[in-house]
Design a protein around this motif. Structure first.
Motif, PDB file in Angstrom:
ATOM      1  N   ARG A   1       0.804  -1.223   0.000  1.00  0.00           N
ATOM      2  CA  ARG A   1       0.000   0.000   0.000  1.00  0.00           C
ATOM      3  C   ARG A   1       0.836   1.271   0.000  1.00  0.00           C
ATOM      4  O   ARG A   1       0.370   2.326  -0.394  1.00  0.00           O
TER       5      ARG A   1
ATOM      6  N   ASP B   1      -8.895   0.429   2.691  1.00  0.00           N
ATOM      7  CA  ASP B   1      -9.035   1.457   1.649  1.00  0.00           C
ATOM      8  C   ASP B   1     -10.233   2.377   1.907  1.00  0.00           C
ATOM      9  O   ASP B   1     -10.863   2.873   0.984  1.00  0.00           O
ATOM     10  N   SER B   2     -10.543   2.598   3.161  1.00  0.00           N
ATOM     11  CA  SER B   2     -11.640   3.493   3.523  1.00  0.00           C
ATOM     12  C   SER B   2     -11.310   4.194   4.834  1.00  0.00           C
ATOM     13  O   SER B   2     -10.569   3.668   5.668  1.00  0.00           O
TER      14      SER B   2
ATOM     15  N   GLU C   1      -1.257   8.473  -1.752  1.00  0.00           N
ATOM     16  CA  GLU C   1      -1.856   9.564  -2.526  1.00  0.00           C
ATOM     17  C   GLU C   1      -3.383   9.541  -2.489  1.00  0.00           C
ATOM     18  O   GLU C   1      -4.022  10.589  -2.380  1.00  0.00           O
ATOM     19  N   ARG C   2      -3.974   8.370  -2.593  1.00  0.00           N
ATOM     20  CA  ARG C   2      -5.449   8.308  -2.560  1.00  0.00           C
ATOM     21  C   ARG C   2      -5.981   8.786  -1.226  1.00  0.00           C
ATOM     22  O   ARG C   2      -6.949   9.545  -1.149  1.00  0.00           O
TER      23      ARG C   2
ATOM     24  N   ARG D   1      -5.818  12.554  -1.040  1.00  0.00           N
ATOM     25  CA  ARG D   1      -6.881  13.222  -1.792  1.00  0.00           C
ATOM     26  C   ARG D   1      -8.216  13.149  -1.047  1.00  0.00           C
ATOM     27  O   ARG D   1      -9.005  14.102  -1.067  1.00  0.00           O
ATOM     28  N   ILE D   2      -8.483  12.029  -0.416  1.00  0.00           N
ATOM     29  CA  ILE D   2      -9.724  11.903   0.356  1.00  0.00           C
ATOM     30  C   ILE D   2      -9.729  12.902   1.504  1.00  0.00           C
ATOM     31  O   ILE D   2     -10.745  13.556   1.786  1.00  0.00           O
TER      32      ILE D   2
END
Length: 348
Positions: free
Chosen positions: A197, A237-238, A267-268, A271-272
């Protein structure tokens, strides 16, 4: 001996029927030359494919080979595919093009075509009527509409539960091979999953400069609650549920998670966090969030903060906030950006 009870699992399923349709035109030119072939002799159209099966149209200008065919014509739709069993709706007709008049057969109940019984159509039509009505310029037109019926059983497939399984893996600590000590709390994790990850973890655990014996890592720059939320995102992933937090506490948690995401190249997640902070802007906090966005190169969040400050005559209220004083001290270059944009838009 008592009988054990077993639970019944209901699995939803549904049988559906779909059709593959096609209309095929078979033109016989020089019709008179084909008369006299004899009963049971036929003209065959080129093969065509409908519903994954091969078909052709057969026309018998002197009738089928059974008794009493004299003075009649016959036509059939024929299944060419071997070892098949197909349910079909069809319409097989002779057509008079100028008047669109037609004669033939149309089945309203599906017929079953098999290798043993590959043909369905009409056996006896008056040859005299066909030649007087449907023959034009020594040409005969046959049309066949074919609808192949395909039945399928749709079984309900449950949604993926891999993220739930990964969350359970994090909580259960099975197979964990690394621990993190965060302000006195211990967190167990799995190196391979962390490395998958995060490029930073990948370099730390498997890179050329890795410490092969490193199984206990101390984290000094994060609070336990933030690190717990950070691991939750890595595994699922949340973002973790934050319903129990007040708005200010939730905002602070997201800010800390943004910093963690930047540190570990997530990075994800970063952004969240930007998106969540964009939705929580107010005059008291926007300057502080702008300083954060500038420090960690969050361009989307930075633009959103500046736009918020310049819209709806908020600038005076923002300037009087404690966050703005901090912004002036820590990021004077950002103040320049704000002023330049304000001048261009004539909002101050």
């Amino acid at each position: 001996m008592p009988v054990s009870e077993s639970s019944m699992v209901r699995v939803p399923s549904r049988c559906t029927a779909e059709t593959a349709r096609a209309t095929v035109a078979f033109e016989i030119t020089g019709y008179s030359l084909h008369k006299g072939l004899g009963g049971g002799k036929f003209l065959c159209s080129p093969a065509f494919s409908v519903g994954g099966y091969e078909w052709c149209i057969g026309y018998y200008p002197d009738g089928y080979e059974d008794e009493g065919s004299e003075g009649h014509v016959s036509a059939f739709l024929k299944l060419l595919t071997k070892n098949a069993e197909v349910r079909v709706l069809y319409k097989l007709v002779l057509v008079e093009p100028s008047s669109e008049r037609s004669i033939g057969v149309s089945c309203k109940v599906p017929r079953v075509f098999t290798s043993e019984n590959p043909c369905w159509g009409f056996r006896k039509l008056s040859a005299a009527e066909v030649e007087s009505v449907y023959l034009r310029n020594d040409c005969l037109m046959i049309e066949c509409e074919v609808s192949v019926i395909k039945e399928s059983l749709d079984i309900h497939v449950p949604p993926s539960d891999i993220l739930d399984n990964l969350a359970t893996l994090l909580e259960g600590k099975i197979g964990a091979d690394v621990t993190f000590k965060v302000k006195g709390e211990i967190f167990s994790a799995h190196k391979i999953l962390l490395a998958m990850r995060s490029a930073v973890f990948n370099a730390e655990f498997y890179g050329a400069m890795r410490d092969k014996g490193a199984q206990d890592i101390t984290v000094d720059d994060m609070q336990p609650a933030v690190f717990r939320a950070f691991l939750h995102f890595i595994y699922t992933d949340s973002m973790p549920p934050m319903d129990g937090l007040e708005d200010d506490d939730k905002r602070e948690m997201v800010k800390h998670l943004l910093v963690a995401a930047d540190k570990y190249a997530m990075e994800r997640m970063k952004r969240i966090c930007e998106s969540m902070l964009c939705k929580s802007l107010d005059v008291e906090t926007v300057a502080t969030i702008l300083a954060l966005a500038n420090q960690y190169h969050c361009n989307y969040l930075k633009d959103a903060c500046i736009e918020f400050m310049l819209s709806s005559n908020r600038m005076k209220d923002v300037i009087s906030s404690q966050g703005y004083l901090h912004l002036k001290r820590s990021s004077p270059d950002v103040i320049v950006d704000v002023l330049e944009r304000a001048a261009k838009s004539c909002k101050i």
